[in-house]
Motif scaffolding. Structure first.
Motif, PDB file in Angstrom:
ATOM      1  N   TYR A   1       0.871  -1.184   0.000  1.00  0.00           N
ATOM      2  CA  TYR A   1       0.000   0.000   0.000  1.00  0.00           C
ATOM      3  C   TYR A   1       0.909   1.235   0.000  1.00  0.00           C
ATOM      4  CZ  TYR A   1      -3.333   3.432   2.017  1.00  0.00           C
ATOM      5  OH  TYR A   1      -4.121   4.531   2.260  1.00  0.00           O
ATOM      6  N   ILE A   2       0.812   2.039  -1.046  1.00  0.00           N
ATOM      7  CA  ILE A   2       1.656   3.211  -1.197  1.00  0.00           C
ATOM      8  C   ILE A   2       0.862   4.474  -0.850  1.00  0.00           C
ATOM      9  CG2 ILE A   2       3.018   4.595  -2.814  1.00  0.00           C
ATOM     10  CD1 ILE A   2       4.278   1.918  -2.115  1.00  0.00           C
ATOM     11  N   MET A   3       1.349   5.211   0.144  1.00  0.00           N
ATOM     12  CA  MET A   3       0.696   6.459   0.540  1.00  0.00           C
ATOM     13  C   MET A   3       1.311   7.665  -0.136  1.00  0.00           C
ATOM     14  SD  MET A   3       0.221   5.391   4.510  1.00  0.00           S
ATOM     15  CE  MET A   3       1.583   4.229   4.414  1.00  0.00           C
ATOM     16  N   ASP A   4       2.620   7.633  -0.349  1.00  0.00           N
ATOM     17  CA  ASP A   4       3.336   8.689  -1.059  1.00  0.00           C
ATOM     18  C   ASP A   4       4.359   8.045  -1.975  1.00  0.00           C
ATOM     19  OD1 ASP A   4       2.640  11.496  -0.110  1.00  0.00           O
ATOM     20  OD2 ASP A   4       3.007  10.524   1.819  1.00  0.00           O
ATOM     21  N   GLY A   5       4.518   8.587  -3.174  1.00  0.00           N
ATOM     22  CA  GLY A   5       5.549   8.084  -4.063  1.00  0.00           C
ATOM     23  C   GLY A   5       5.004   7.119  -5.096  1.00  0.00           C
TER      24      GLY A   5
ATOM     25  N   ARG B   1      -1.746 -14.630  -8.496  1.00  0.00           N
ATOM     26  CA  ARG B   1      -2.570 -13.608  -9.153  1.00  0.00           C
ATOM     27  C   ARG B   1      -2.264 -12.243  -8.537  1.00  0.00           C
ATOM     28  NH1 ARG B   1      -8.737 -13.034  -6.823  1.00  0.00           N
ATOM     29  NH2 ARG B   1      -8.202 -13.085  -4.605  1.00  0.00           N
ATOM     30  N   TYR B   2      -2.646 -11.196  -9.264  1.00  0.00           N
ATOM     31  CA  TYR B   2      -2.523  -9.818  -8.799  1.00  0.00           C
ATOM     32  C   TYR B   2      -3.895  -9.178  -8.676  1.00  0.00           C
ATOM     33  CZ  TYR B   2       2.532  -9.204  -9.551  1.00  0.00           C
ATOM     34  OH  TYR B   2       3.889  -9.287  -9.482  1.00  0.00           O
ATOM     35  N   GLN B   3      -4.005  -8.269  -7.725  1.00  0.00           N
ATOM     36  CA  GLN B   3      -5.105  -7.322  -7.704  1.00  0.00           C
ATOM     37  C   GLN B   3      -4.475  -5.930  -7.643  1.00  0.00           C
ATOM     38  OE1 GLN B   3      -8.436  -8.343  -4.835  1.00  0.00           O
ATOM     39  NE2 GLN B   3      -6.927  -9.857  -4.185  1.00  0.00           N
ATOM     40  N   ASP B   4      -4.757  -5.117  -8.632  1.00  0.00           N
ATOM     41  CA  ASP B   4      -4.327  -3.724  -8.614  1.00  0.00           C
ATOM     42  C   ASP B   4      -5.515  -2.891  -8.137  1.00  0.00           C
ATOM     43  OD1 ASP B   4      -1.554  -3.456  -9.465  1.00  0.00           O
ATOM     44  OD2 ASP B   4      -2.225  -4.398 -11.323  1.00  0.00           O
ATOM     45  N   LEU B   5      -5.421  -2.429  -6.899  1.00  0.00           N
ATOM     46  CA  LEU B   5      -6.523  -1.705  -6.267  1.00  0.00           C
ATOM     47  C   LEU B   5      -6.222  -0.211  -6.320  1.00  0.00           C
ATOM     48  CD1 LEU B   5      -6.896  -3.990  -3.106  1.00  0.00           C
ATOM     49  CD2 LEU B   5      -7.952  -4.284  -5.351  1.00  0.00           C
ATOM     50  N   ARG B   6      -6.965   0.495  -7.129  1.00  0.00           N
ATOM     51  CA  ARG B   6      -6.722   1.924  -7.279  1.00  0.00           C
ATOM     52  C   ARG B   6      -7.295   2.701  -6.092  1.00  0.00           C
ATOM     53  NH1 ARG B   6      -2.495   2.419 -10.177  1.00  0.00           N
ATOM     54  NH2 ARG B   6      -2.334   0.183 -10.516  1.00  0.00           N
ATOM     55  N   ALA B   7      -6.663   3.825  -5.782  1.00  0.00           N
ATOM     56  CA  ALA B   7      -7.102   4.656  -4.658  1.00  0.00           C
ATOM     57  C   ALA B   7      -8.572   5.043  -4.791  1.00  0.00           C
ATOM     58  CB  ALA B   7      -6.229   5.909  -4.570  1.00  0.00           C
ATOM     59  N   SER B   8      -9.007   5.249  -6.020  1.00  0.00           N
ATOM     60  CA  SER B   8     -10.388   5.679  -6.253  1.00  0.00           C
ATOM     61  C   SER B   8     -11.413   4.609  -5.891  1.00  0.00           C
ATOM     62  CB  SER B   8     -10.574   6.087  -7.708  1.00  0.00           C
ATOM     63  OG  SER B   8     -10.244   5.009  -8.574  1.00  0.00           O
ATOM     64  N   SER B   9     -10.962   3.347  -5.738  1.00  0.00           N
ATOM     65  CA  SER B   9     -11.904   2.269  -5.423  1.00  0.00           C
ATOM     66  C   SER B   9     -12.020   2.000  -3.926  1.00  0.00           C
ATOM     67  CB  SER B   9     -11.476   0.973  -6.129  1.00  0.00           C
ATOM     68  OG  SER B   9     -10.264   0.469  -5.582  1.00  0.00           O
ATOM     69  N   VAL B  10     -11.182   2.652  -3.109  1.00  0.00           N
ATOM     70  CA  VAL B  10     -11.204   2.433  -1.661  1.00  0.00           C
ATOM     71  C   VAL B  10     -12.510   2.984  -1.083  1.00  0.00           C
ATOM     72  CG1 VAL B  10     -10.098   3.124   0.501  1.00  0.00           C
ATOM     73  CG2 VAL B  10      -8.704   2.414  -1.446  1.00  0.00           C
ATOM     74  N   ALA B  11     -13.127   2.223  -0.161  1.00  0.00           N
ATOM     75  CA  ALA B  11     -14.372   2.673   0.475  1.00  0.00           C
ATOM     76  C   ALA B  11     -14.044   3.719   1.546  1.00  0.00           C
ATOM     77  CB  ALA B  11     -15.101   1.492   1.099  1.00  0.00           C
ATOM     78  N   LEU B  12     -14.767   4.846   1.525  1.00  0.00           N
ATOM     79  CA  LEU B  12     -14.495   5.955   2.432  1.00  0.00           C
ATOM     80  C   LEU B  12     -15.666   6.196   3.376  1.00  0.00           C
ATOM     81  CD1 LEU B  12     -12.965   8.544  -0.077  1.00  0.00           C
ATOM     82  CD2 LEU B  12     -11.749   6.898   1.359  1.00  0.00           C
TER      83      LEU B  12
ATOM     84  N   GLY C   1      -2.015   6.108  -2.657  1.00  0.00           N
ATOM     85  CA  GLY C   1      -3.274   5.491  -2.250  1.00  0.00           C
ATOM     86  C   GLY C   1      -3.612   4.197  -2.947  1.00  0.00           C
ATOM     87  N   ASP C   2      -2.762   3.738  -3.879  1.00  0.00           N
ATOM     88  CA  ASP C   2      -2.993   2.473  -4.583  1.00  0.00           C
ATOM     89  C   ASP C   2      -2.431   1.300  -3.773  1.00  0.00           C
ATOM     90  OD1 ASP C   2      -4.033   3.932  -6.724  1.00  0.00           O
ATOM     91  OD2 ASP C   2      -2.146   3.872  -7.851  1.00  0.00           O
ATOM     92  N   THR C   3      -2.978   0.110  -4.044  1.00  0.00           N
ATOM     93  CA  THR C   3      -2.522  -1.116  -3.392  1.00  0.00           C
ATOM     94  C   THR C   3      -2.292  -2.188  -4.441  1.00  0.00           C
ATOM     95  OG1 THR C   3      -3.783  -0.638  -1.378  1.00  0.00           O
ATOM     96  CG2 THR C   3      -3.108  -2.922  -1.713  1.00  0.00           C
ATOM     97  N   GLN C   4      -1.150  -2.868  -4.321  1.00  0.00           N
ATOM     98  CA  GLN C   4      -0.886  -4.040  -5.157  1.00  0.00           C
ATOM     99  C   GLN C   4      -0.974  -5.267  -4.259  1.00  0.00           C
ATOM    100  OE1 GLN C   4       3.013  -5.261  -5.612  1.00  0.00           O
ATOM    101  NE2 GLN C   4       2.130  -7.145  -6.388  1.00  0.00           N
ATOM    102  N   TRP C   5      -1.961  -6.112  -4.533  1.00  0.00           N
ATOM    103  CA  TRP C   5      -2.228  -7.298  -3.721  1.00  0.00           C
ATOM    104  C   TRP C   5      -1.780  -8.518  -4.525  1.00  0.00           C
ATOM    105  CZ3 TRP C   5      -5.843  -6.596   0.646  1.00  0.00           C
ATOM    106  CH2 TRP C   5      -5.981  -7.750   1.430  1.00  0.00           C
ATOM    107  N   MET C   6      -0.675  -9.111  -4.115  1.00  0.00           N
ATOM    108  CA  MET C   6      -0.121 -10.234  -4.869  1.00  0.00           C
ATOM    109  C   MET C   6      -0.301 -11.529  -4.092  1.00  0.00           C
ATOM    110  SD  MET C   6       3.761 -10.914  -6.269  1.00  0.00           S
ATOM    111  CE  MET C   6       4.396 -11.615  -4.735  1.00  0.00           C
TER     112      MET C   6
END
Length: 326
Positions: A91-95, A159-170, A112-117
């Motif tokens: 999970y990347i918060m900056d950079g 498998r990979y899941q590329d979870l974009r910041a825009s998909s995070v539940a707020l 804000g993106d997450t790479q779930w491997m």
């Protein structure tokens, strides 16, 4: 800390105050993460150091990467290395981080993106900042969490899941002072985008000074709170916590976190990860990049890796091809 944010939390769904019968989870252990270096030399805090694996189950390991402001030429990553038997959650918060694997997968994750491997049966992968970031430098901050897989899923297809910041539940706390980001799991009716083999939840919360968060938490999950930055308290006894502290919580229905009035001038408030899952309660045999159930399975993993059965480093122009076992 960009991650994903909103300027007005009042537009978000509010997490209801806990019922009178709800039991707040008490603090049973508080630790401070020691600092170290990973990969080619980027700084990390070992978030779970000093905690018994039985209290972490279903988690194995977590690093806080940075927070660091790199000068030009300084950004670093990890060389090619194998994994088997678990999942890595980055999970990347900056950079910015690029990732690539021996099966042809890969991509770029940023604020804000997450790479779930899901490593599952095994593969090789590499994680590194892009060339332009190495050239110019910049801020880098993230976490990597290792999630165990149960015995019957140790050898699932990677498998990979590329979870974009825009998909995070707020959502926000009942007092409106906390931004709650649900990356995985169903928390207070907010469902994160991450699809998990092991039932679990992962939440990143930012609390304004004096704000309070009472987060409903499944009774069958364990519960951990890790402080990314800032000062505050955790639990019904208001145990004080600060940057780099991990808190292990006992049984109950609610995780309670509060932000101190005074914070560092560079920080907007208290930033925490709240995570937990249903314990697997199986034997753990862990050596370097392999997390299995028995010593024999770990030895087999090393043999398969050395025999090239977890894949080969692809011939990509300009990419490093050095393998690292751990």
């Amino acid at each position: 800390m960009p991650a994903i944010t909103v300027s007005d939390t009042s537009v978000l769904p509010r997490i209801a105050a806990p019922a009178l019968a709800a039991v707040p989870r008490p603090v049973v252990q508080r630790t401070e993460a020691p600092s170290g270096f990973e990969g080619e030399g980027f700084p990390v805090r070992r978030a779970f150091a000093g905690v018994d694996l039985r209290r972490l189950d279903p988690f194995i390991h977590m690093d806080q990467m940075g927070e660091v402001e790199y000068a030009p030429g300084e950004p670093k990553g990890t060389p090619w290395h194998p994994h088997r038997g678990f999942e890595t959650v980055t999970y990347i918060m900056d950079g910015v981080f690029d990732h690539q694997d021996s099966q042809g997968g890969g991509g770029t994750i940023t604020n804000g993106d997450t790479q779930w491997m899901t490593a599952g049966s095994g593969l090789l992968h590499i994680e590194a900042p892009p060339e332009w970031l190495v050239t110019q430098g910049g801020l880098f901050h993230g976490i990597q969490l290792w999630v165990n897989l149960p015995r019957h899923q140790k050898l699932v297809t990677p498998r990979y899941q590329d979870l974009r910041a825009s998909s995070v539940a707020l959502g926000t706390s009942s007092d409106g002072g906390t931004l709650v980001r649900v990356i995985a799991g169903d928390v207070a009716g907010l469902e994160g985008p991450g699809s998990t083999h092991t039932p679990m939840a992962l939440v990143h919360a930012t609390l304004a000074p004096t704000a309070a968060l009472d987060l409903p938490w499944p009774a069958e999950f364990n519960a951990l709170v890790y402080v990314l930055s800032g000062e505050g308290t955790v639990g019904p006894d208001r145990t004080p916590v600060g940057t780099g502290n991990l808190v292990v919580l006992g049984a109950g229905d609610v995780v309670s976190v509060g932000a101190s009035r005074g914070q560092e001038s560079r920080l907007p408030g208290l930033d925490v990860l709240v995570l937990g899952g249903r314990p697997i309660r199986e034997p753990v045999a862990w050596a370097g990049p392999f997390v299995m159930n028995t010593r024999e399975e770990v030895l087999q993993a090393f043999e398969d890796f050395e025999g090239g059965r977890m894949g080969r480093v692809p011939a990509v122009h300009g990419a490093p091809t050095t393998l690292q076992e751990g």
